[in-house]
Scaffold this motif. Structure first.
Motif, PDB file in Angstrom:
ATOM      1  N   ASP A 381      12.672  23.146 -35.954  1.00 28.72           N
ATOM      2  CA  ASP A 381      14.048  22.654 -36.071  1.00 28.72           C
ATOM      3  C   ASP A 381      13.981  21.136 -36.154  1.00 28.72           C
ATOM      4  O   ASP A 381      13.970  20.436 -35.144  1.00 28.72           O
ATOM      5  CB  ASP A 381      14.885  23.106 -34.874  1.00 28.72           C
ATOM      6  CG  ASP A 381      16.352  22.700 -35.023  1.00 28.72           C
ATOM      7  OD1 ASP A 381      16.710  22.108 -36.063  1.00 28.72           O
ATOM      8  OD2 ASP A 381      17.139  22.983 -34.098  1.00 28.72           O
ATOM      9  N   GLY A 382      13.912  20.629 -37.380  1.00 29.33           N
ATOM     10  CA  GLY A 382      13.729  19.201 -37.591  1.00 29.33           C
ATOM     11  C   GLY A 382      14.915  18.361 -37.157  1.00 29.33           C
ATOM     12  O   GLY A 382      14.777  17.148 -36.966  1.00 29.33           O
ATOM     13  N   THR A 383      16.083  18.970 -36.971  1.00 32.26           N
ATOM     14  CA  THR A 383      17.252  18.170 -36.581  1.00 32.26           C
ATOM     15  C   THR A 383      17.058  17.550 -35.195  1.00 32.26           C
ATOM     16  O   THR A 383      17.575  16.456 -34.935  1.00 32.26           O
ATOM     17  CB  THR A 383      18.522  19.038 -36.581  1.00 32.26           C
ATOM     18  OG1 THR A 383      18.366  20.137 -35.674  1.00 32.26           O
ATOM     19  CG2 THR A 383      18.798  19.581 -37.978  1.00 32.26           C
ATOM     20  N   ARG A 411      17.735  24.810 -40.103  1.00 33.08           N
ATOM     21  CA  ARG A 411      18.981  24.194 -40.592  1.00 33.08           C
ATOM     22  C   ARG A 411      18.637  23.260 -41.749  1.00 33.08           C
ATOM     23  O   ARG A 411      18.557  22.044 -41.584  1.00 33.08           O
ATOM     24  CB  ARG A 411      19.668  23.464 -39.446  1.00 33.08           C
ATOM     25  CG  ARG A 411      20.203  24.415 -38.389  1.00 33.08           C
ATOM     26  CD  ARG A 411      20.969  23.692 -37.298  1.00 33.08           C
ATOM     27  NE  ARG A 411      20.100  23.205 -36.247  1.00 33.08           N
ATOM     28  CZ  ARG A 411      20.542  22.653 -35.113  1.00 33.08           C
ATOM     29  NH1 ARG A 411      21.850  22.494 -34.930  1.00 33.08           N
ATOM     30  NH2 ARG A 411      19.703  22.244 -34.190  1.00 33.08           N
ATOM     31  N   THR A 412      18.426  23.856 -42.906  1.00 29.57           N
ATOM     32  CA  THR A 412      17.899  23.110 -44.054  1.00 29.57           C
ATOM     33  C   THR A 412      18.876  22.059 -44.567  1.00 29.57           C
ATOM     34  O   THR A 412      18.498  20.901 -44.760  1.00 29.57           O
ATOM     35  CB  THR A 412      17.540  24.081 -45.198  1.00 29.57           C
ATOM     36  OG1 THR A 412      18.689  24.867 -45.519  1.00 29.57           O
ATOM     37  CG2 THR A 412      16.406  25.009 -44.782  1.00 29.57           C
ATOM     38  N   ASP A 413      20.126  22.445 -44.803  1.00 28.49           N
ATOM     39  CA  ASP A 413      21.098  21.506 -45.389  1.00 28.49           C
ATOM     40  C   ASP A 413      21.343  20.320 -44.466  1.00 28.49           C
ATOM     41  O   ASP A 413      21.360  19.171 -44.907  1.00 28.49           O
ATOM     42  CB  ASP A 413      22.421  22.220 -45.687  1.00 28.49           C
ATOM     43  CG  ASP A 413      22.285  23.233 -46.813  1.00 28.49           C
ATOM     44  OD1 ASP A 413      21.740  22.858 -47.871  1.00 28.49           O
ATOM     45  OD2 ASP A 413      22.692  24.392 -46.626  1.00 28.49           O
ATOM     46  N   GLU A 414      21.529  20.598 -43.195  1.00 25.58           N
ATOM     47  CA  GLU A 414      21.809  19.535 -42.227  1.00 25.58           C
ATOM     48  C   GLU A 414      20.643  18.554 -42.139  1.00 25.58           C
ATOM     49  O   GLU A 414      20.846  17.338 -42.114  1.00 25.58           O
ATOM     50  CB  GLU A 414      22.086  20.147 -40.858  1.00 25.58           C
ATOM     51  CG  GLU A 414      22.446  19.129 -39.786  1.00 25.58           C
ATOM     52  CD  GLU A 414      22.718  19.775 -38.441  1.00 25.58           C
ATOM     53  OE1 GLU A 414      22.798  19.042 -37.438  1.00 25.58           O
ATOM     54  OE2 GLU A 414      22.856  21.025 -38.396  1.00 25.58           O
ATOM     55  N   TRP A 446      12.456  24.717 -51.887  1.00 23.59           N
ATOM     56  CA  TRP A 446      13.812  24.149 -51.897  1.00 23.59           C
ATOM     57  C   TRP A 446      13.759  22.673 -51.523  1.00 23.59           C
ATOM     58  O   TRP A 446      14.357  21.815 -52.187  1.00 23.59           O
ATOM     59  CB  TRP A 446      14.698  24.921 -50.913  1.00 23.59           C
ATOM     60  CG  TRP A 446      16.143  24.507 -50.928  1.00 23.59           C
ATOM     61  CD1 TRP A 446      17.133  25.000 -51.744  1.00 23.59           C
ATOM     62  CD2 TRP A 446      16.765  23.513 -50.093  1.00 23.59           C
ATOM     63  NE1 TRP A 446      18.333  24.379 -51.468  1.00 23.59           N
ATOM     64  CE2 TRP A 446      18.134  23.467 -50.451  1.00 23.59           C
ATOM     65  CE3 TRP A 446      16.306  22.675 -49.093  1.00 23.59           C
ATOM     66  CZ2 TRP A 446      19.037  22.601 -49.834  1.00 23.59           C
ATOM     67  CZ3 TRP A 446      17.203  21.818 -48.477  1.00 23.59           C
ATOM     68  CH2 TRP A 446      18.556  21.780 -48.841  1.00 23.59           C
ATOM     69  N   PHE A 447      13.037  22.355 -50.450  1.00 20.98           N
ATOM     70  CA  PHE A 447      12.898  20.963 -50.032  1.00 20.98           C
ATOM     71  C   PHE A 447      12.121  20.158 -51.071  1.00 20.98           C
ATOM     72  O   PHE A 447      12.433  18.989 -51.325  1.00 20.98           O
ATOM     73  CB  PHE A 447      12.199  20.885 -48.675  1.00 20.98           C
ATOM     74  CG  PHE A 447      13.128  20.847 -47.499  1.00 20.98           C
ATOM     75  CD1 PHE A 447      13.707  19.661 -47.079  1.00 20.98           C
ATOM     76  CD2 PHE A 447      13.440  22.011 -46.828  1.00 20.98           C
ATOM     77  CE1 PHE A 447      14.566  19.617 -46.001  1.00 20.98           C
ATOM     78  CE2 PHE A 447      14.304  21.988 -45.735  1.00 20.98           C
ATOM     79  CZ  PHE A 447      14.879  20.795 -45.329  1.00 20.98           C
ATOM     80  N   ARG A 448      11.103  20.769 -51.651  1.00 18.57           N
ATOM     81  CA  ARG A 448      10.301  20.046 -52.648  1.00 18.57           C
ATOM     82  C   ARG A 448      11.170  19.560 -53.799  1.00 18.57           C
ATOM     83  O   ARG A 448      11.069  18.406 -54.232  1.00 18.57           O
ATOM     84  CB  ARG A 448       9.169  20.943 -53.169  1.00 18.57           C
ATOM     85  CG  ARG A 448       8.205  20.213 -54.082  1.00 18.57           C
ATOM     86  CD  ARG A 448       7.171  21.166 -54.669  1.00 18.57           C
ATOM     87  NE  ARG A 448       6.222  21.608 -53.681  1.00 18.57           N
ATOM     88  CZ  ARG A 448       5.148  20.920 -53.303  1.00 18.57           C
ATOM     89  NH1 ARG A 448       4.932  19.716 -53.825  1.00 18.57           N
ATOM     90  NH2 ARG A 448       4.319  21.410 -52.413  1.00 18.57           N
ATOM     91  N   GLU A 449      12.045  20.423 -54.310  1.00 14.76           N
ATOM     92  CA  GLU A 449      12.914  20.045 -55.411  1.00 14.76           C
ATOM     93  C   GLU A 449      13.951  19.009 -54.975  1.00 14.76           C
ATOM     94  O   GLU A 449      14.260  18.071 -55.714  1.00 14.76           O
ATOM     95  CB  GLU A 449      13.613  21.288 -55.973  1.00 14.76           C
ATOM     96  CG  GLU A 449      12.685  22.204 -56.753  1.00 14.76           C
ATOM     97  CD  GLU A 449      12.031  21.496 -57.921  1.00 14.76           C
ATOM     98  OE1 GLU A 449      12.741  20.776 -58.654  1.00 14.76           O
ATOM     99  OE2 GLU A 449      10.809  21.659 -58.104  1.00 14.76           O
ATOM    100  N   LYS A 450      14.485  19.177 -53.764  1.00 12.80           N
ATOM    101  CA  LYS A 450      15.477  18.231 -53.266  1.00 12.80           C
ATOM    102  C   LYS A 450      14.880  16.831 -53.118  1.00 12.80           C
ATOM    103  O   LYS A 450      15.508  15.828 -53.489  1.00 12.80           O
ATOM    104  CB  LYS A 450      16.016  18.714 -51.917  1.00 12.80           C
ATOM    105  CG  LYS A 450      16.974  19.880 -52.013  1.00 12.80           C
ATOM    106  CD  LYS A 450      18.327  19.438 -52.565  1.00 12.80           C
ATOM    107  CE  LYS A 450      19.356  20.539 -52.507  1.00 12.80           C
ATOM    108  NZ  LYS A 450      20.672  20.103 -53.031  1.00 12.80           N
TER     109      LYS A 450
END
Length: 475
Positions: A381-383, A411-414, A446-450
């Motif tokens: 949980d990186g948040t 919590r990917t988006d956050e 998903w994170f790689r593309e973002k």
């Protein structure tokens, strides 16, 4: 029709048959435990015919023991699987047979690791044999297993890694692309051996513990078990971790120190010592004092190079995912953070997280103490880590945030939005997918593309890539 051909196809010669026998035996031993006895007897005949010791066919004999009894073979194992082209452009089939016998030995000793409980002596023997395989591939022992080596060495004939003689009548295949695959495979085998070993019993016996060679697989297991160890076992575990940390730190420190930090500060007079003497400039500035009659140059003034550099205080914030899948990166980056913490005007902060975050900044200068305070495993949980990291960004323009994770988050988006905010603030944000010696690591696509769209692509590969990025920012 010629006796050397059948139906227009050239008949294989004796060396071709010998080589095929050795490789069929290799395949049978690796994939079929009930290999035909005839392959064993035929291989023994081949080895004896070409003047190699029968011990090469003994699965119980380590490469070290063979080389100890036959020291002339040591040089042949070095670069064994990186042969250069023949001088006349042809194929030396007799040499291919000899190579096949030696290649079979290292491959069988490494990849046929058996089953059942593993002793400290067996692990040490496997590690030694794996080192011989790495040498055969043109690497230093330990390179492909996430070890302390400095990378793949230059090999003969341009560095291509090939296993000459595995094909029939065709060109030698280039196997250099397989090195990234072999490294994780070796690491997986070693991890399996460590898991099959009664590690606590071994650590409790100083004589047995002294036989252990620290490796990434062993360090991972020690870090997982450290809370369950005590007394002699814990002391031996700490000694192995310390030894591994010191060895890796020595390699990384040399990589960091290769680059200068900061621009030249010409406001500070150069030191007038011989090593700073600018000989070319001194000669050029004194050419008017050349005496043609005496053929001598008279020097009125010596010129020296500036070596002092301007440095701006920089803050380096390293956030490391300490889940089990990131242990290699955790160890490497913890050590790297300690090295940068020793540089002048670099303020290092270190945060480790899984579902909770831990500020390890007070121990950032000592990777050994840092690792002892980590607890591998759990989710991610990186948040919670971002909540610790963001308040540390006081001057964004002088701050770099290195985030090491596979980015498989809850919590990917956050989390991504907070990372994008760090990037937009002017701080340099460096997402890192893996910083291992083998360069392998899975990253959430998903994170790689973002991150790519954000203009901060993920670094994945050898830790040297991260060292280069950090040195670029800190200059």
């Amino acid at each position: 029709m010629s006796e050397a051909s059948i139906g227009g196809v050239p008949a294989p010669d004796a060396d071709e048959n010998r080589r095929q026998v050795l490789y069929w035996r290799l395949l049978a031993r690796l994939f079929d435990p009930e290999e035909q006895p005839s392959l064993e007897s035929a291989s023994l005949g081949v080895v004896e015919d070409i003047g190699l010791p029968p011990a090469l066919l003994d699965p119980g004999a380590s490469v070290d023991s063979v080389v100890q009894r036959h020291p002339e073979l040591a040089a042949e194992f070095d670069g064994l699987m990186t042969p250069g082209p023949e001088e006349d452009g042809g194929r030396d089939r007799a040499a291919e047979v000899r190579r096949a016998a030696l290649v079979s030995k290292v491959l069988l000793n490494v990849f046929a690791s058996g089953s059942g409980t593993v002793t400290a002596e067996q692990l040490a023997r496997w590690q030694s044999d794996a080192g011989w395989l790495e040498r055969a591939l043109g690497c230093r022992p330990g390179d492909l297993r996430g070890g302390r080596g400095g990378g793949v060495r230059a090999t003969r004939a341009g560095g291509g890694v090939s296993l000459t003689g595995t094909g029939v009548g065709g060109p030698t295949p280039d196997l250099s692309r397989l090195i990234p695959e072999i490294g994780p495979e070796l690491g997986s085998i070693e991890a399996g051996l460590v898991q099959r070993m009664r590690l606590r019993e071994v650590l409790a016996d100083p004589a047995l513990a002294s036989r252990l060679t620290p490796s990434m697989s062993l360090i991972e297991q020690l870090l997982r078990d450290k809370d369950n160890l005590s007394g002699v076992a814990l002391a031996n575990a700490k000694a192995l971790i310390r030894r591994y940390v010191d060895e890796v730190a020595q390699v990384l420190r040399s990589q960091v120190e290769k680059a200068t930090v900061g621009e030249l500060d010409r406001s500070v007079p150069p030191k007038r010592v011989f090593r700073n003497l600018d000989l070319d400039r001194t000669i050029w500035k004194n050419l008017t004092n050349w005496s043609p009659e005496e053929e001598r140059l008279y020097v009125d003034r010596l010129y020296y190079r500036h070596t002092s550099r301007k440095t701006t205080p920089q803050r380096l914030i390293v956030v490391v995912d300490q889940s089990g899948s990131m242990v290699d990166s955790m160890v490497n980056c913890t050590i790297l953070a300690s090295i940068f913490a020793g540089l002048p005007k670099v303020d290092v902060h270190l945060i480790a997280y899984d579902t909770q975050a831990l500020d390890l900044t007070p121990w950032a200068h000592d990777p050994f103490e840092t690792l002892l305070r980590t607890k591998l495993g759990g989710g991610t949980d990186g948040t919670v880590a971002m909540a610790l990291a963001q308040p540390k960004i006081a001057e964004p323009r002088n701050t770099v945030v290195v985030w090491i994770s596979d980015f498989y988050e809850w919590r990917t988006d956050e989390l991504f939005e907070s990372m994008a905010a760090v990037h937009r603030s002017g701080a340099k944000f460096i997402p890192v997918g893996s910083v291992t010696s083998s360069g392998r690591g899975s990253v959430n696509p998903w994170f790689r593309e973002k991150f790519k769209d954000l203009g901060t692509p993920v670094i994945s590969g050898h830790i040297k890539k991260l060292v280069h990025e950090l040195k670029t920012f800190l200059t």
